[in-house]
Scaffold this motif. Structure first.
Motif, PDB file in Angstrom:
ATOM      1  N   ASP A  57       0.833  -1.202   0.000  1.00 45.90           N
ATOM      2  CA  ASP A  57       0.000   0.000   0.000  1.00 45.90           C
ATOM      3  C   ASP A  57       0.867   1.251   0.000  1.00 45.90           C
ATOM      4  O   ASP A  57       1.724   1.431   0.874  1.00 45.90           O
ATOM      5  CB  ASP A  57      -0.910   0.030   1.234  1.00 45.90           C
ATOM      6  N   CYS A  58       0.632   2.117  -0.977  1.00 44.94           N
ATOM      7  CA  CYS A  58       1.266   3.434  -0.975  1.00 44.94           C
ATOM      8  C   CYS A  58       0.603   4.270   0.114  1.00 44.94           C
ATOM      9  O   CYS A  58      -0.617   4.262   0.260  1.00 44.94           O
ATOM     10  CB  CYS A  58       1.104   4.095  -2.340  1.00 44.94           C
ATOM     11  N   ARG A  59       1.409   4.984   0.877  1.00 49.33           N
ATOM     12  CA  ARG A  59       0.896   5.788   1.988  1.00 49.33           C
ATOM     13  C   ARG A  59       0.986   7.265   1.665  1.00 49.33           C
ATOM     14  O   ARG A  59       1.919   7.718   1.016  1.00 49.33           O
ATOM     15  CB  ARG A  59       1.691   5.496   3.264  1.00 49.33           C
ATOM     16  N   ASN A  60       0.000   8.030   2.134  1.00 44.60           N
ATOM     17  CA  ASN A  60       0.018   9.480   1.975  1.00 44.60           C
ATOM     18  C   ASN A  60       0.818  10.127   3.091  1.00 44.60           C
ATOM     19  O   ASN A  60       0.736   9.716   4.252  1.00 44.60           O
ATOM     20  CB  ASN A  60      -1.403  10.029   1.980  1.00 44.60           C
ATOM     21  N   LEU A  61       1.588  11.120   2.719  1.00 42.17           N
ATOM     22  CA  LEU A  61       2.289  11.959   3.688  1.00 42.17           C
ATOM     23  C   LEU A  61       1.737  13.367   3.523  1.00 42.17           C
ATOM     24  O   LEU A  61       2.103  14.090   2.597  1.00 42.17           O
ATOM     25  CB  LEU A  61       3.802  11.928   3.433  1.00 42.17           C
ATOM     26  N   ASP A  62       0.819  13.727   4.388  1.00 46.16           N
ATOM     27  CA  ASP A  62       0.091  14.988   4.263  1.00 46.16           C
ATOM     28  C   ASP A  62       0.489  15.909   5.406  1.00 46.16           C
ATOM     29  O   ASP A  62       0.038  15.744   6.544  1.00 46.16           O
ATOM     30  CB  ASP A  62      -1.410  14.716   4.281  1.00 46.16           C
ATOM     31  N   ALA A  63       1.334  16.882   5.084  1.00 43.17           N
ATOM     32  CA  ALA A  63       1.849  17.777   6.121  1.00 43.17           C
ATOM     33  C   ALA A  63       0.825  18.809   6.567  1.00 43.17           C
ATOM     34  O   ALA A  63       1.111  19.595   7.475  1.00 43.17           O
ATOM     35  CB  ALA A  63       3.103  18.484   5.611  1.00 43.17           C
ATOM     36  N   VAL A  64      -0.355  18.806   5.953  1.00 42.70           N
ATOM     37  CA  VAL A  64      -1.427  19.710   6.379  1.00 42.70           C
ATOM     38  C   VAL A  64      -2.357  19.010   7.353  1.00 42.70           C
ATOM     39  O   VAL A  64      -2.654  19.506   8.445  1.00 42.70           O
ATOM     40  CB  VAL A  64      -2.213  20.234   5.162  1.00 42.70           C
ATOM     41  N   LEU A  65      -2.838  17.829   6.963  1.00 40.64           N
ATOM     42  CA  LEU A  65      -3.795  17.103   7.800  1.00 40.64           C
ATOM     43  C   LEU A  65      -3.120  16.313   8.913  1.00 40.64           C
ATOM     44  O   LEU A  65      -3.786  15.918   9.874  1.00 40.64           O
ATOM     45  CB  LEU A  65      -4.627  16.157   6.932  1.00 40.64           C
ATOM     46  N   MET A  66      -1.823  16.052   8.777  1.00 43.81           N
ATOM     47  CA  MET A  66      -1.098  15.260   9.778  1.00 43.81           C
ATOM     48  C   MET A  66      -0.095  16.145  10.502  1.00 43.81           C
ATOM     49  O   MET A  66       0.576  16.974   9.875  1.00 43.81           O
ATOM     50  CB  MET A  66      -0.346  14.095   9.093  1.00 43.81           C
ATOM     51  N   SER A  67       0.010  15.970  11.815  1.00 41.42           N
ATOM     52  CA  SER A  67       1.067  16.659  12.544  1.00 41.42           C
ATOM     53  C   SER A  67       2.415  16.059  12.137  1.00 41.42           C
ATOM     54  O   SER A  67       2.476  14.954  11.576  1.00 41.42           O
ATOM     55  CB  SER A  67       0.871  16.502  14.052  1.00 41.42           C
ATOM     56  N   VAL A 256     -15.069   0.762  -9.330  1.00 44.27           N
ATOM     57  CA  VAL A 256     -15.785   2.032  -9.262  1.00 44.27           C
ATOM     58  C   VAL A 256     -15.353   2.829  -8.036  1.00 44.27           C
ATOM     59  O   VAL A 256     -15.051   4.023  -8.127  1.00 44.27           O
ATOM     60  CB  VAL A 256     -17.307   1.801  -9.229  1.00 44.27           C
ATOM     61  N   PHE A 257     -15.325   2.164  -6.885  1.00 43.90           N
ATOM     62  CA  PHE A 257     -14.977   2.817  -5.621  1.00 43.90           C
ATOM     63  C   PHE A 257     -13.535   2.438  -5.241  1.00 43.90           C
ATOM     64  O   PHE A 257     -13.285   1.332  -4.769  1.00 43.90           O
ATOM     65  CB  PHE A 257     -15.950   2.405  -4.518  1.00 43.90           C
ATOM     66  N   THR A 258     -12.614   3.357  -5.481  1.00 41.79           N
ATOM     67  CA  THR A 258     -11.195   3.061  -5.237  1.00 41.79           C
ATOM     68  C   THR A 258     -10.516   4.091  -4.345  1.00 41.79           C
ATOM     69  O   THR A 258      -9.385   3.881  -3.937  1.00 41.79           O
ATOM     70  CB  THR A 258     -10.422   3.009  -6.577  1.00 41.79           C
ATOM     71  N   PHE A 259     -11.188   5.200  -4.053  1.00 43.59           N
ATOM     72  CA  PHE A 259     -10.520   6.292  -3.346  1.00 43.59           C
ATOM     73  C   PHE A 259     -10.569   6.072  -1.833  1.00 43.59           C
ATOM     74  O   PHE A 259     -11.494   6.528  -1.151  1.00 43.59           O
ATOM     75  CB  PHE A 259     -11.172   7.637  -3.696  1.00 43.59           C
ATOM     76  N   TYR A 260      -9.572   5.370  -1.328  1.00 45.35           N
ATOM     77  CA  TYR A 260      -9.461   5.139   0.114  1.00 45.35           C
ATOM     78  C   TYR A 260      -8.023   5.349   0.555  1.00 45.35           C
ATOM     79  O   TYR A 260      -7.083   4.991  -0.160  1.00 45.35           O
ATOM     80  CB  TYR A 260      -9.873   3.705   0.486  1.00 45.35           C
ATOM     81  N   TYR A 261      -7.859   5.915   1.732  1.00 45.22           N
ATOM     82  CA  TYR A 261      -6.548   5.944   2.380  1.00 45.22           C
ATOM     83  C   TYR A 261      -6.458   4.714   3.278  1.00 45.22           C
ATOM     84  O   TYR A 261      -7.353   4.503   4.127  1.00 45.22           O
ATOM     85  CB  TYR A 261      -6.369   7.205   3.232  1.00 45.22           C
ATOM     86  N   PRO A 262      -5.425   3.886   3.161  1.00 41.00           N
ATOM     87  CA  PRO A 262      -5.318   2.713   4.034  1.00 41.00           C
ATOM     88  C   PRO A 262      -5.308   3.091   5.504  1.00 41.00           C
ATOM     89  O   PRO A 262      -5.810   2.349   6.355  1.00 41.00           O
ATOM     90  CB  PRO A 262      -4.002   2.056   3.594  1.00 41.00           C
ATOM     91  N   GLU A 263      -4.755   4.279   5.819  1.00 37.39           N
ATOM     92  CA  GLU A 263      -4.713   4.704   7.221  1.00 37.39           C
ATOM     93  C   GLU A 263      -6.116   4.874   7.802  1.00 37.39           C
ATOM     94  O   GLU A 263      -6.347   4.586   8.985  1.00 37.39           O
ATOM     95  CB  GLU A 263      -3.942   6.039   7.340  1.00 37.39           C
ATOM     96  N   ASN A 264      -7.056   5.349   6.985  1.00 35.85           N
ATOM     97  CA  ASN A 264      -8.425   5.544   7.478  1.00 35.85           C
ATOM     98  C   ASN A 264      -9.114   4.215   7.752  1.00 35.85           C
ATOM     99  O   ASN A 264      -9.827   4.056   8.757  1.00 35.85           O
ATOM    100  CB  ASN A 264      -9.241   6.351   6.461  1.00 35.85           C
ATOM    101  N   LEU A 265      -8.902   3.245   6.869  1.00 36.32           N
ATOM    102  CA  LEU A 265      -9.490   1.922   7.083  1.00 36.32           C
ATOM    103  C   LEU A 265      -8.878   1.264   8.321  1.00 36.32           C
ATOM    104  O   LEU A 265      -9.582   0.615   9.099  1.00 36.32           O
ATOM    105  CB  LEU A 265      -9.268   1.049   5.841  1.00 36.32           C
ATOM    106  N   GLU A 266      -7.567   1.438   8.496  1.00 39.50           N
ATOM    107  CA  GLU A 266      -6.913   0.891   9.690  1.00 39.50           C
ATOM    108  C   GLU A 266      -7.443   1.552  10.956  1.00 39.50           C
ATOM    109  O   GLU A 266      -7.607   0.896  11.996  1.00 39.50           O
ATOM    110  CB  GLU A 266      -5.407   1.073   9.585  1.00 39.50           C
TER     111      GLU A 266
END
Length: 285
Positions: A57-67, A256-266
């Motif tokens: 799983d590719c992970r997002n690194l979001d410096a806005v939403l994540m501390s 059809v439904f593919t837009f998920y962040y693995p972190e949110n499901l976890e």
């Protein structure tokens, strides 16, 4: 331990850095390396391709939403078992929501002490490429721009002019020179590439990109840059402990439904949800 790490970034958004990231990941995987990919987020589409090519799983690194603490912890946890971390940037290296560079690819690279390889779209450009790169080197001097990949190169003469200028004026190596090739494209639509799960040809597309790019990339040079990452990463081997399931949550997950962040499901699982995957195209119950 020290984990090799690179950030694939660009001076501007239309550089082809996603294609380069896919091809590089495929080439490194063929060398037997386990690559953990990341995307400077928020983004759903590019991660779908990086997930497909890396097999993780590719992970997002979001410096806005994540501390910063959360971002680093997520990075380290995802890198468990990997040989190398590959971070794909977004837009231009320094593009951000404020004058201080907040939320930029550069901020993430600085936070993780990751060396940066710039992917430059060289169409209609020659010696001026060195001026561009020099500007990026001096804009935020703490960012380690360690190498360059030239994209859309029109021929050997064009390549020689740019390599000579970069080596003389920028003092960093050119670790890739990719010729202009329409077969390296992925179909696009509004907001970016078509997600990998929406096409039955994703595997063949990845294979084609990987084999076409590999001869034009200096993999040894890229690995040398990746190994120069300055931080000793403490591998986070802990697993998110989940509560006993108290509720079932249906998750539509298909072409059809593919837009998920693995972190949110976890996070849902950790909170006590039992996730039930639903294929909206075939499941009847």
């Amino acid at each position: 331990m020290q984990l090799p790490c690179i950030t694939i970034a660009a001076p501007q958004g239309s550089s082809g850095k996603t294609i380069v990231s896919i091809g590089l990941c495929a080439a490194l995987k063929r060398r037997g390396l386990v690559v953990q990919s990341f995307k400077k987020g928020p983004d759903y589409i590019d991660p779908s391709w990086l997930t497909a090519v890396a097999g993780r799983d590719c992970r997002n690194l979001d410096a806005v939403l994540m501390s910063e603490k959360t971002l680093v912890a997520s990075f380290q946890r995802a890198c468990h078992g990997a040989d190398l971390a590959l971070i794909e940037g977004v837009m231009g290296l320094y593009d951000s929501f404020d004058l201080e560079g907040g939320g930029s690819t550069a901020q993430v690279a600085r936070l993780l002490h990751s060396p940066v390889i710039l992917v430059v779209n060289t169409a209609r450009m020659a010696r001026s490429v060195a001026a561009m790169i020099t500007g990026y080197q001096h804009f935020e001097t703490e960012i380690n721009i360690a190498g360059v990949i030239l994209n859309n190169v029109s021929g050997s003469r064009h390549q020689l002019k740019m390599v000579s200028a970069i080596e003389q004026y920028c003092g960093i190596p050119v670790v890739g020179s990719i010729p202009r090739d329409s077969n390296l494209n992925i179909t696009e639509r509004h907001l970016g590439l078509t997600p990998s799960l929406e096409t039955e040809e994703s595997e063949s597309i990845i294979d084609r990109i990987g084999h076409k790019l590999e001869p034009h990339l200096d993999l040894d040079g890229i690995l040398t840059i990746a190994r120069s990452a300055k931080v000793d990463y403490t591998a986070d081997t802990t697993r998110l402990e989940s509560k006993a399931a108290v509720v079932k949550v249906g998750v539509m997950r298909d072409r059809v439904f593919t837009f998920y962040y693995p972190e949110n499901l976890e996070a849902l699982t950790k909170a006590g949800a039992e996730l039930v995957v639903i294929d909206s195209l075939s499941d009847q119950d």
